[in-house]
Motif scaffolding. Structure first.
Motif, PDB file in Angstrom:
ATOM      1  N   ILE A  21      42.884 -35.533  79.084  1.00  0.00           N
ATOM      2  CA  ILE A  21      42.639 -34.973  80.281  1.00  0.00           C
ATOM      3  C   ILE A  21      44.010 -33.965  80.666  1.00  0.00           C
ATOM      4  O   ILE A  21      45.041 -34.749  80.657  1.00  0.00           O
ATOM      5  N   GLY A  22      43.950 -32.789  80.646  1.00  0.00           N
ATOM      6  CA  GLY A  22      45.089 -32.001  81.138  1.00  0.00           C
ATOM      7  C   GLY A  22      46.173 -31.535  79.910  1.00  0.00           C
ATOM      8  O   GLY A  22      47.054 -30.729  79.951  1.00  0.00           O
ATOM      9  N   GLU A  23      45.645 -32.008  78.718  1.00  0.00           N
ATOM     10  CA  GLU A  23      46.626 -31.626  77.563  1.00  0.00           C
ATOM     11  C   GLU A  23      45.881 -30.647  76.658  1.00  0.00           C
ATOM     12  O   GLU A  23      44.829 -30.329  76.222  1.00  0.00           O
ATOM     13  N   ASP A  24      46.761 -29.249  76.410  1.00  0.00           N
ATOM     14  CA  ASP A  24      46.319 -28.304  75.596  1.00  0.00           C
ATOM     15  C   ASP A  24      46.272 -28.613  74.148  1.00  0.00           C
ATOM     16  O   ASP A  24      46.932 -29.806  73.707  1.00  0.00           O
TER      17      ASP A  24
END
Length: 138
Positions: A21-24
């Protein structure tokens, strides 16, 4: 080209993983390579964005894959002659990695989804290409 597989599966894939989550996607690739190979990598340009439809273990899948060029450290501790070069346990899976020549002939000999890669590896697009692909049954 570095490929890997879970030893219980009959096919190889390109190394990668699932984003947190929140990681590209670039950060995911850097993290996964550090976790699985113990090396810092540099992520280059995005070559393909692929929507791959397939069946695996009696389930239908719709995988969205981001395929980047990557640079590995110049001093990379693994053999480059087709032998298994690295093994790890990732959760419940034992993974093995190896280098293979990045040629159409070599990739066509391997069970390596998505199968479009073998036909495109020697002529990568200059710009990112979006593909919708169906690999069928794995």
């Amino acid at each position: 080209m570095l490929i890997h597989r879970a030893v219980h599966e009959p096919f190889w894939t390109l190394p990668g993983g699932t984003a947190e989550i929140g990681e590209d996607s670039r950060a995911t690739l850097v993290r996964e390579m550090q976790e699985e190979l113990g090396v810092a990598t540099t992520v280059g340009r995005l070559v393909f964005l692929v929507e791959n439809f397939f069946q695996f273990e009696d389930r239908d899948w719709h995988e969205i894959g981001w395929y980047y060029l990557m640079d590995m450290p110049l001093i990379f501790p693994f053999f480059t002659d087709g032998r298994i070069v690295h093994e790890i346990v990732d959760g419940t899976n034992r993974l093995e990695f190896k280098w293979v020549p990045a040629t159409r002939a070599e990739l066509e000999r391997l069970p390596l989804p998505p199968v479009f890669l073998s036909g495109r590896i020697e002529n990568l697009p200059a710009q990112t290409e979006h593909l919708v692909w169906n690999d069928g049954d794995l």
